[in-house]
Design an enzyme around this catalytic site. Structure first.
Site, PDB file in Angstrom:
ATOM      1  N   SER A 185      75.359  41.941  35.043  1.00 12.88           N
ATOM      2  CA  SER A 185      75.628  40.677  34.343  1.00 12.88           C
ATOM      3  C   SER A 185      77.016  40.595  33.707  1.00 12.88           C
ATOM      4  O   SER A 185      77.493  39.511  33.432  1.00 12.88           O
ATOM      5  CB  SER A 185      74.568  40.446  33.274  1.00 12.88           C
ATOM      6  OG  SER A 185      74.675  41.432  32.274  1.00 12.88           O
ATOM      7  N   HIS A 213      69.390  38.407  37.817  1.00 16.21           N
ATOM      8  CA  HIS A 213      70.597  37.570  37.961  1.00 16.21           C
ATOM      9  C   HIS A 213      70.906  37.240  39.423  1.00 16.21           C
ATOM     10  O   HIS A 213      71.829  36.488  39.695  1.00 16.21           O
ATOM     11  CB  HIS A 213      71.823  38.260  37.354  1.00 16.21           C
ATOM     12  CG  HIS A 213      71.906  38.157  35.868  1.00 16.21           C
ATOM     13  ND1 HIS A 213      72.286  36.997  35.215  1.00 16.21           N
ATOM     14  CD2 HIS A 213      71.658  39.058  34.898  1.00 16.21           C
ATOM     15  CE1 HIS A 213      72.263  37.209  33.918  1.00 16.21           C
ATOM     16  NE2 HIS A 213      71.885  38.456  33.687  1.00 16.21           N
ATOM     17  N   LYS A 244      65.744  32.597  34.107  1.00  9.42           N
ATOM     18  CA  LYS A 244      67.138  32.340  34.484  1.00  9.42           C
ATOM     19  C   LYS A 244      67.171  31.222  35.530  1.00  9.42           C
ATOM     20  O   LYS A 244      66.930  30.070  35.172  1.00  9.42           O
ATOM     21  CB  LYS A 244      67.812  33.632  34.940  1.00  9.42           C
ATOM     22  CG  LYS A 244      68.001  34.586  33.746  1.00  9.42           C
ATOM     23  CD  LYS A 244      68.773  35.845  34.050  1.00  9.42           C
ATOM     24  CE  LYS A 244      69.061  36.614  32.756  1.00  9.42           C
ATOM     25  NZ  LYS A 244      68.340  37.875  32.650  1.00  9.42           N
TER      26      LYS A 244
HETATM   27  C1  PLP Z   1      67.624  38.778  31.692  1.00  7.75           C
HETATM   28  C2  PLP Z   1      67.249  40.064  32.294  1.00  7.75           C
HETATM   29  C3  PLP Z   1      66.024  40.672  32.008  1.00  7.75           C
HETATM   30  C4  PLP Z   1      65.075  40.124  30.979  1.00  7.75           C
HETATM   31  O1  PLP Z   1      64.412  39.006  31.466  1.00  7.75           O
HETATM   32  P1  PLP Z   1      63.433  38.208  30.483  1.00  7.75           P
HETATM   33  O2  PLP Z   1      62.491  37.518  31.394  1.00  7.75           O
HETATM   34  O3  PLP Z   1      64.297  37.292  29.675  1.00  7.75           O
HETATM   35  O4  PLP Z   1      62.761  39.225  29.618  1.00  7.75           O
HETATM   36  C5  PLP Z   1      65.706  41.851  32.670  1.00  7.75           C
HETATM   37  N1  PLP Z   1      66.548  42.407  33.551  1.00  7.75           N
HETATM   38  C6  PLP Z   1      67.751  41.864  33.836  1.00  7.75           C
HETATM   39  C7  PLP Z   1      68.655  42.519  34.821  1.00  7.75           C
HETATM   40  C8  PLP Z   1      68.144  40.689  33.205  1.00  7.75           C
HETATM   41  O5  PLP Z   1      69.336  40.154  33.479  1.00  7.75           O
END
Ligand code: PLP
Length: 398
Positions: A185, A213, A244
């Protein structure tokens, strides 16, 4: 004695230390829906370039209708975990939709991907086994690995010769699982899942990719890294989020081999001991996956937007991290400059975030720009123009 008195002093000191290190996180209040154009509490309207709203679905009218419909049909909350009385037909339908989307055998839902990652290792692996983890993996993977007794190995970010060294070291263990984020990210780089898979074959290991992502973004139709590298159905475990690209509400999942998902339903603690997702979220997510199955229009628009933005920023002379995702890191190196630049961009109506140590390595401060399918060309132009104006003012551009 008042037990809290000493603890209170201790906490006050901790907070002060965070503040004096300049790491105290303030929250900015948004008083509109999440979208490309958002309204801040100050009344200022800004263009948003820091949400994970990759497909622009966070305030999508069809999704909102689907959520309302599901809530009307199936109620507000489940008041139960899945295995007592928290499983509706909708939950099973969504699990099937997600498996179809990724070309996997079965799916298990969680309240968040944080829980999916927190609950995936401990039920599957023991002290006889090995987990080989990328050094830049998400916090939830790191926490999940900590909860598991498997022997831990770590390799430098996306570094295949280091992964090979770790795999050699892990040959004594019974089972080996390599774990990586699909897209990292802070840089926007895609993990070399093709090379990881080849090494896994060579050294008798399984692979897990966190597609948080990358799902909805990477690959021709947004199916994630397994589409990009032509590995659909080959990776044992994928995890992902509904928070996301897929509407941005809440929810996570693990999808992959049938027996793995079966065992997680029996033993994964965040699944067994935490509430079932509400019908509104599940109904809207089913709608999202159906829509993405019918058309890749949003994914294509996002890819076009990302390519357009990167080209314009490169032409303007900015130093960008190579990206294969919807994340574009504009390198500034200096921590203070990253904060100053983000602040001045905001006054130009562009909302982006500056990151610096310890979120990124020392002297690697940057502004992270996140593109969305909901951005129009004029939004992207406005963003680039603001970057150029402030970049010249602050001496980033000549
Ligand atoms: C955002 C993210 C998470 C967490 O996801 P949530 O559903 O908000 O708990 C886990 N792993 C990665 C790689 C992320 O970018």
């Amino acid at each position: 004695m008042n037990a809290y008195l000493n603890f209170q002093k201790h906490l006050a000191n901790e907070l002060l230390a965070i503040q004096s290190a300049g790491l105290y996180k303030e929250e900015r209040w948004i008083v509109s829906p999440q979208s490309v154009k958002i309204r801040l509490q100050s009344g200022q309207e800004v263009l948003n370039f820091c949400a994970n709203n990759y497909l622009g679905l966070s305030d999508d009218a069809e999704l909102i209708d689907a959520a309302i419909q599901a809530m009307k049909d199936r109620g507000y909350g489940m008041s139960s975990v899945r295995f007592i009385c928290g499983t509706q037909d909708l939950h099973k339908e969504l699990e099937a939709c997600i498996a179809r989307f990724f070309g996997t055998e079965d799916t298990i839902l969680y309240a968040a991907c944080f829980d999916a990652n927190g609950g995936v290792f401990e039920p599957l692996l023991t002290e006889e086994d090995a987990i080989i983890s990328d050094s830049l993996n998400h916090a939830s993977i790191i926490d999940g690995v900590r909860l598991c007794k498997a022997v831990r190995y770590r390799y430098a970010n996306a570094n295949m010769s280091d992964l090979e060294t770790q795999l050699q070291a892990a040959q004594a263990q019974r089972f080996r699982l390599i774990v990586t984020d699909g897209v990292f990210s802070m840089d926007g780089n895609v993990a070399p899942v093709d090379e990881i898979y080849a090494l896994a074959q060579k050294y008798d290991a399984m692979v897990m990719v966190d597609e948080s992502h990358s799902a909805g973004v990477v690959g021709k139709t947004g199916r994630g890294t397994t589409e990009l590298f032509n590995l659909r159905g080959k990776i044992e475990i994928l995890t992902g989020t509904l928070g996301k690209a897929f509407g941005g509400a809440i929810g996570g999942f693990t999808t992959g081999k049938k027996e793995i998902v079966d065992l997680l339903r029996q033993r994964s603690r965040p699944y067994l001991f935490s509430n079932s997702l509400p019908p509104s979220v599940v109904g809207a997510a089913i709608h999202t996956f159906c829509r993405l199955e019918q058309s890749s229009e949003l994914q294509e628009k996002l890819r076009g937007n990302a390519a357009f933005f990167v080209q314009k920023m490169q032409d303007a002379g900015f130093d960008l991290k190579p990206t294969q995702s919807a994340i574009c890191a504009v390198m500034l190196y200096d921590a203070k400059l990253s904060q100053e630049m983000a602040a001045q961009l905001l006054s130009e109506g562009i909302y982006v975030t500056g990151f610096y140590y310890p979120v990124v390595p020392k002297d690697q401060a940057r502004i992270r720009v996140q593109l969305s399918a909901a951005h129009e060309k004029e939004d992207l132009d406005q963003c680039v123009n603001a970057f150029v104006k402030i970049g010249k003012k602050l001496g980033v551009l000549k």
